[in-house]
Design an enzyme around this catalytic site. Structure first.
Site, PDB file in Angstrom:
ATOM      1  N   ASP A 243      49.219   3.201  21.521  1.00  0.00           N
ATOM      2  CA  ASP A 243      48.993   4.536  20.969  1.00  0.00           C
ATOM      3  C   ASP A 243      50.241   4.967  20.208  1.00  0.00           C
ATOM      4  O   ASP A 243      51.331   5.029  20.784  1.00  0.00           O
ATOM      5  CB  ASP A 243      48.694   5.516  22.109  1.00  0.00           C
ATOM      6  CG  ASP A 243      48.382   6.932  21.644  1.00  0.00           C
ATOM      7  OD1 ASP A 243      48.326   7.162  20.426  1.00  0.00           O
ATOM      8  OD2 ASP A 243      48.188   7.810  22.505  1.00  0.00           O
ATOM      9  N   ALA A 246      53.144   9.543  19.554  1.00  0.00           N
ATOM     10  CA  ALA A 246      54.476  10.159  19.635  1.00  0.00           C
ATOM     11  C   ALA A 246      55.588   9.266  19.093  1.00  0.00           C
ATOM     12  O   ALA A 246      56.767   9.530  19.341  1.00  0.00           O
ATOM     13  CB  ALA A 246      54.789  10.536  21.074  1.00  0.00           C
ATOM     14  N   ALA A 247      55.233   8.251  18.325  1.00  0.00           N
ATOM     15  CA  ALA A 247      56.249   7.293  17.873  1.00  0.00           C
ATOM     16  C   ALA A 247      57.342   7.963  17.039  1.00  0.00           C
ATOM     17  O   ALA A 247      58.534   7.817  17.314  1.00  0.00           O
ATOM     18  CB  ALA A 247      55.593   6.172  17.076  1.00  0.00           C
ATOM     19  N   GLY A 248      56.936   8.697  16.008  1.00  0.00           N
ATOM     20  CA  GLY A 248      57.916   9.344  15.141  1.00  0.00           C
ATOM     21  C   GLY A 248      58.706  10.419  15.853  1.00  0.00           C
ATOM     22  O   GLY A 248      59.914  10.590  15.613  1.00  0.00           O
ATOM     23  N   ASP A 249      58.049  11.161  16.742  1.00  0.00           N
ATOM     24  CA  ASP A 249      58.736  12.212  17.488  1.00  0.00           C
ATOM     25  C   ASP A 249      59.756  11.621  18.447  1.00  0.00           C
ATOM     26  O   ASP A 249      60.858  12.163  18.623  1.00  0.00           O
ATOM     27  CB  ASP A 249      57.727  13.061  18.261  1.00  0.00           C
ATOM     28  CG  ASP A 249      56.764  13.794  17.348  1.00  0.00           C
ATOM     29  OD1 ASP A 249      57.158  14.118  16.211  1.00  0.00           O
ATOM     30  OD2 ASP A 249      55.615  14.034  17.766  1.00  0.00           O
ATOM     31  N   ARG A 282      52.436   2.942  25.401  1.00  0.00           N
ATOM     32  CA  ARG A 282      51.875   3.812  26.429  1.00  0.00           C
ATOM     33  C   ARG A 282      50.944   4.839  25.788  1.00  0.00           C
ATOM     34  O   ARG A 282      51.160   5.258  24.657  1.00  0.00           O
ATOM     35  CB  ARG A 282      53.001   4.554  27.166  1.00  0.00           C
ATOM     36  CG  ARG A 282      54.036   3.635  27.793  1.00  0.00           C
ATOM     37  CD  ARG A 282      55.272   4.404  28.235  1.00  0.00           C
ATOM     38  NE  ARG A 282      56.233   3.551  28.937  1.00  0.00           N
ATOM     39  CZ  ARG A 282      57.440   3.940  29.318  1.00  0.00           C
ATOM     40  NH1 ARG A 282      57.848   5.186  29.077  1.00  0.00           N
ATOM     41  NH2 ARG A 282      58.251   3.098  29.946  1.00  0.00           N
TER      42      ARG A 282
END
Length: 297
Positions: A243, A246-249, A282
């Protein structure tokens, strides 16, 4: 040394599917959950999980979602004193469909739209005493402008321009760290990044606008950034993506936390890349963000 993150707080309503449905089609999902989200809140959690003294400024609704988000943030160690529950307004929500590790999102800003320049001004002294200010673009643009004009040249500014909307060059001149992805970068440089040379050209354009340290994330292909001396490319880490929400955050928050802790740009980028690569393995947003203990022993 504290980071003040100013931005959005949303309740994410996440559904996993085998494919994105067509217009008018009803199909079965294979898993639903609620998750605390919003780019601002996610980045605040990333900062806190990396050990930074993190304060979050936002608006939520005076409803169950709003109280749940504040409790969640506090549970991750984020100070919530600057969050206001707005009466008669719903908390921001995001409807997220996750398909084969990628996501599509529909966002209703709700109370986030009430985070006004006047509210920002009410915390002027606190903002000027911070070690860094973090911003994204899920709140009113006039509030982003107000913040930058208030602290530029006095407090380092980290701006993640997501979702990408036009920003005046005079405002970009006040930004120290600018972290678009390759799609967002195109909105500010007109460069369609197809190669590392294209990405370096985009960095040069952003620097010419007065941004001190531009960084462009390239997803699984890696990242390019200016470290104060050179343009640098680093390959992406190979992981099994579950998923990307939230990768960039995770990257942006970790970067800010590492910079104010005294890490060099190169060190901070390495740690932020590692944190982001863990987060995408995750499900969810804030729960997916790793703690510093998972990265630095």
């Amino acid at each position: 040394m504290k980071i003040i993150v100013i931005g959005s707080a949303n309740m994410d309503m996440v559904m996993q599917t085998s494919r994105i449905p067509e217009i008018g089609e009803t199909m079965r999902g294979n898993g639903f959950f609620l998750s605390a989200g919003g780019k601002g809140a996610n980045q605040a959690v990333a900062c806190a999980k990396m050990g930074a003294d993190t304060w979050f400024m936002a608006k939520v609704g005076d409803d169950l979602f709003g109280q749940s988000l504040m409790n969640s943030l506090a549970g991750f160690g984020v100070h919530t004193d600057f969050i206001h529950a707005e009466p008669n307004v719903t908390t921001g929500v995001a409807a997220i469909t996750v398909c084969e590790g990628n996501n599509s999102i529909i966002l209703d800003g709700g109370a986030n739209n009430q985070l006004t320049p006047a509210y920002i001004q009410g915390y002027k002294e606190e903002l000027l005493s911070a070690a860094a200010i973090m911003l994204q673009l899920e709140i009113p643009m006039e509030s982003v402008y107000e913040t930058i004009q208030l602290v530029k040249g006095k407090v380092p500014i980290f701006l993640n321009p997501a979702p990408a909307v036009p920003i005046e060059d005079a405002i970009l001149q006040g930004v120290d760290y600018f972290t678009p992805n390759e799609i967002e970068c195109r909105a500010y440089t007109d460069v369609d990044i197809q190669s590392i040379d294209d990405a370096f050209a985009a960095l040069n354009i952003l620097r010419a606008k007065g941004i001190q340290f531009p960084l462009v994330t390239l997803g699984e292909k890696g990242i390019v950034y200016y470290n104060g001396t050179d343009n640098v490319y680093k390959e992406g880490r190979k992981v099994q993506t579950v998923d990307t929400t939230a990768a960039g955050d995770t990257f942006s928050g970790t970067l800010a936390a590492m910079i104010i802790s005294g890490k060099s740009m190169d060190e901070a980028v390495d740690i932020a890349q590692l944190a982001s690569s863990i987060a995408v393995t995750r499900l969810g947003a804030q729960n997916a963000i790793p703690y510093i203990s998972e990265i630095i022993s």
